[in-house]
Design a protein around this motif. Structure first.
Motif, PDB file in Angstrom:
ATOM      1  N   THR A  60      -8.466 -48.568  -9.704  1.00 48.24           N
ATOM      2  CA  THR A  60      -8.908 -47.388  -8.963  1.00 48.24           C
ATOM      3  C   THR A  60      -7.861 -46.305  -9.161  1.00 48.24           C
ATOM      4  OG1 THR A  60     -10.085 -48.713  -7.340  1.00 48.24           O
ATOM      5  CG2 THR A  60      -9.491 -46.476  -6.682  1.00 48.24           C
ATOM      6  N   TYR A  61      -8.316 -45.095  -9.381  1.00 51.72           N
ATOM      7  CA  TYR A  61      -7.437 -43.995  -9.735  1.00 51.72           C
ATOM      8  C   TYR A  61      -7.567 -42.881  -8.708  1.00 51.72           C
ATOM      9  CZ  TYR A  61      -5.151 -40.640 -12.772  1.00 51.72           C
ATOM     10  OH  TYR A  61      -4.285 -39.728 -13.288  1.00 51.72           O
ATOM     11  N   ASP A  62      -6.461 -42.500  -8.063  1.00 50.04           N
ATOM     12  CA  ASP A  62      -6.449 -41.330  -7.185  1.00 50.04           C
ATOM     13  C   ASP A  62      -6.423 -40.077  -8.056  1.00 50.04           C
ATOM     14  OD1 ASP A  62      -6.449 -42.715  -4.772  1.00 50.04           O
ATOM     15  OD2 ASP A  62      -4.263 -42.859  -4.729  1.00 50.04           O
ATOM     16  N   VAL A  63      -7.214 -39.078  -7.680  1.00 47.70           N
ATOM     17  CA  VAL A  63      -7.278 -37.826  -8.424  1.00 47.70           C
ATOM     18  C   VAL A  63      -6.505 -36.775  -7.644  1.00 47.70           C
ATOM     19  CG1 VAL A  63      -8.783 -36.109  -9.486  1.00 47.70           C
ATOM     20  CG2 VAL A  63      -9.565 -38.481  -9.282  1.00 47.70           C
ATOM     21  N   TYR A  64      -5.559 -36.115  -8.326  1.00 48.46           N
ATOM     22  CA  TYR A  64      -4.668 -35.146  -7.688  1.00 48.46           C
ATOM     23  C   TYR A  64      -5.044 -33.726  -8.076  1.00 48.46           C
ATOM     24  CZ  TYR A  64      -1.914 -39.171  -6.434  1.00 48.46           C
ATOM     25  OH  TYR A  64      -1.526 -40.365  -5.897  1.00 48.46           O
ATOM     26  N   SER A  65      -4.806 -32.822  -7.150  1.00 46.03           N
ATOM     27  CA  SER A  65      -5.128 -31.420  -7.380  1.00 46.03           C
ATOM     28  C   SER A  65      -3.940 -30.670  -7.985  1.00 46.03           C
ATOM     29  CB  SER A  65      -5.517 -30.737  -6.069  1.00 46.03           C
ATOM     30  OG  SER A  65      -5.812 -29.379  -6.312  1.00 46.03           O
ATOM     31  N   PRO A  66      -4.198 -29.860  -8.979  1.00 45.81           N
ATOM     32  CA  PRO A  66      -3.148 -29.030  -9.548  1.00 45.81           C
ATOM     33  C   PRO A  66      -2.902 -27.768  -8.724  1.00 45.81           C
ATOM     34  CG  PRO A  66      -5.178 -28.653 -10.701  1.00 45.81           C
ATOM     35  CD  PRO A  66      -5.449 -29.756  -9.721  1.00 45.81           C
ATOM     36  N   ALA A  67      -3.778 -27.512  -7.747  1.00 45.88           N
ATOM     37  CA  ALA A  67      -3.679 -26.250  -7.020  1.00 45.88           C
ATOM     38  C   ALA A  67      -4.130 -26.417  -5.573  1.00 45.88           C
ATOM     39  CB  ALA A  67      -4.549 -25.189  -7.697  1.00 45.88           C
ATOM     40  N   SER A  68      -3.631 -25.521  -4.735  1.00 47.01           N
ATOM     41  CA  SER A  68      -4.142 -25.413  -3.363  1.00 47.01           C
ATOM     42  C   SER A  68      -5.292 -24.422  -3.376  1.00 47.01           C
ATOM     43  CB  SER A  68      -3.042 -24.910  -2.427  1.00 47.01           C
ATOM     44  OG  SER A  68      -2.000 -25.850  -2.333  1.00 47.01           O
ATOM     45  N   GLY A  69      -6.350 -24.755  -2.677  1.00 48.23           N
ATOM     46  CA  GLY A  69      -7.508 -23.870  -2.631  1.00 48.23           C
ATOM     47  C   GLY A  69      -8.664 -24.535  -1.918  1.00 48.23           C
ATOM     48  N   ILE A  70      -9.843 -23.971  -2.111  1.00 47.08           N
ATOM     49  CA  ILE A  70     -11.071 -24.426  -1.462  1.00 47.08           C
ATOM     50  C   ILE A  70     -12.017 -24.975  -2.523  1.00 47.08           C
ATOM     51  CG2 ILE A  70     -13.041 -23.722  -0.025  1.00 47.08           C
ATOM     52  CD1 ILE A  70     -10.329 -23.466   1.396  1.00 47.08           C
ATOM     53  N   VAL A  71     -12.609 -26.130  -2.243  1.00 50.86           N
ATOM     54  CA  VAL A  71     -13.580 -26.716  -3.160  1.00 50.86           C
ATOM     55  C   VAL A  71     -14.848 -25.864  -3.124  1.00 50.86           C
ATOM     56  CG1 VAL A  71     -14.987 -28.749  -3.680  1.00 50.86           C
ATOM     57  CG2 VAL A  71     -12.655 -29.037  -2.802  1.00 50.86           C
ATOM     58  N   SER A  72     -15.188 -25.253  -4.255  1.00 58.02           N
ATOM     59  CA  SER A  72     -16.368 -24.396  -4.325  1.00 58.02           C
ATOM     60  C   SER A  72     -17.564 -25.086  -4.964  1.00 58.02           C
ATOM     61  CB  SER A  72     -16.052 -23.105  -5.087  1.00 58.02           C
ATOM     62  OG  SER A  72     -15.626 -23.405  -6.403  1.00 58.02           O
ATOM     63  N   GLU A 108     -14.642 -27.894  -8.728  1.00 51.88           N
ATOM     64  CA  GLU A 108     -14.199 -26.523  -8.990  1.00 51.88           C
ATOM     65  C   GLU A 108     -13.493 -26.028  -7.742  1.00 51.88           C
ATOM     66  OE1 GLU A 108     -15.935 -22.118 -10.222  1.00 51.88           O
ATOM     67  OE2 GLU A 108     -17.279 -23.846 -10.262  1.00 51.88           O
ATOM     68  N   ILE A 109     -12.374 -25.335  -7.945  1.00 54.06           N
ATOM     69  CA  ILE A 109     -11.544 -24.840  -6.846  1.00 54.06           C
ATOM     70  C   ILE A 109     -11.476 -23.312  -6.910  1.00 54.06           C
ATOM     71  CG2 ILE A 109      -9.254 -24.943  -5.766  1.00 54.06           C
ATOM     72  CD1 ILE A 109     -10.687 -27.660  -5.955  1.00 54.06           C
ATOM     73  N   GLU A 110     -11.623 -22.677  -5.743  1.00 53.47           N
ATOM     74  CA  GLU A 110     -11.495 -21.220  -5.641  1.00 53.47           C
ATOM     75  C   GLU A 110     -10.424 -20.878  -4.612  1.00 53.47           C
ATOM     76  OE1 GLU A 110     -15.290 -19.723  -4.355  1.00 53.47           O
ATOM     77  OE2 GLU A 110     -15.094 -20.589  -2.362  1.00 53.47           O
ATOM     78  N   ASP A 111     -10.146 -19.592  -4.461  1.00 50.93           N
ATOM     79  CA  ASP A 111      -9.145 -19.104  -3.499  1.00 50.93           C
ATOM     80  C   ASP A 111      -7.805 -19.814  -3.697  1.00 50.93           C
ATOM     81  OD1 ASP A 111     -11.029 -17.401  -2.391  1.00 50.93           O
ATOM     82  OD2 ASP A 111     -11.617 -18.838  -0.845  1.00 50.93           O
ATOM     83  N   ILE A 112      -7.366 -19.864  -4.934  1.00 53.33           N
ATOM     84  CA  ILE A 112      -6.143 -20.593  -5.286  1.00 53.33           C
ATOM     85  C   ILE A 112      -4.922 -19.849  -4.767  1.00 53.33           C
ATOM     86  CG2 ILE A 112      -4.739 -21.402  -7.225  1.00 53.33           C
ATOM     87  CD1 ILE A 112      -7.500 -21.659  -8.716  1.00 53.33           C
ATOM     88  N   THR A 113      -4.066 -20.586  -4.026  1.00 50.11           N
ATOM     89  CA  THR A 113      -2.882 -19.968  -3.445  1.00 50.11           C
ATOM     90  C   THR A 113      -1.592 -20.525  -4.028  1.00 50.11           C
ATOM     91  OG1 THR A 113      -2.895 -21.566  -1.629  1.00 50.11           O
ATOM     92  CG2 THR A 113      -4.032 -19.471  -1.261  1.00 50.11           C
TER      93      THR A 113
END
Length: 122
Positions: free
Chosen positions: A64-76, A100-105
Motif C-alpha cells: 500500500t502506497y501513501d500519496v503525498y502532495s507537492p503543494a498546499s491547496g484545495i482539491v478541485s 487536481e489542486i487549485e489555490d496553491i499557497t
C-alpha cells in the motif's frame, strides 16, 4: 504528456501544471513497487491538502502506497474513473492523474525527470 516535461517529488509523485493548477499522479517506479493497483482512496473535492502531507493511498498486490502532495491547496477535481478502475494506473502511469489542486499557497521542492531518474538509481 511526456514524462520528461513533468516534475517529481522524492516520494515518487509526478506533477504537471495546468494553468495555475497542478495535477498529481504516480511515477512508473512507484507503480512497479506497488504491483497491480487494486484500490484507491482519494480526498473529496473541496478538501484542503498540505504540501508534504499524505492525501490518499493506493493499495496494490505488493504493498500500500501513501500519496503525498507537492503543494498546499484545495482539491478541485479527482479522477473518478480510478475509484472504480484502479488498475488503470498500471496501464500508463504518466497519463493517469489522481487529483487536481487549485489555490496553491506553498510548494515542495520538485525535481526534473532527469534528476528523479538519478535519485532512484541511488
Amino acid at each position: 504528456m511526456s514524462k520528461e516535461s513533468l516534475k517529481f517529488l522524492k516520494s515518487h509523485e509526478w506533477v504537471d501544471y495546468v494553468g495555475h493548477n497542478i495535477i498529481i499522479g504516480l511515477s512508473d517506479y512507484a507503480i512497479d513497487e506497488l504491483g497491480k493497483a487494486t484500490f484507491i482512496n482519494l480526498p473529496e473535492i473541496g478538501d484542503e491538502i498540505v504540501a508534504g502531507g499524505a492525501f490518499g493511498e493506493v493499495e496494490g498486490t505488493v504493498m500500500t502506497y501513501d500519496v503525498y502532495s507537492p503543494a498546499s491547496g484545495i482539491v478541485s477535481n479527482i479522477n473518478q474513473n480510478l475509484l472504480s478502475h484502479p488498475e488503470k494506473l498500471n496501464e500508463d502511469p504518466y497519463s493517469v492523474w489522481l487529483v487536481e489542486i487549485e489555490d496553491i499557497t506553498e510548494c515542495e521542492e520538485l525535481m526534473t525527470y532527469e534528476e528523479y531518474i538519478e535519485m532512484i538509481k541511488e
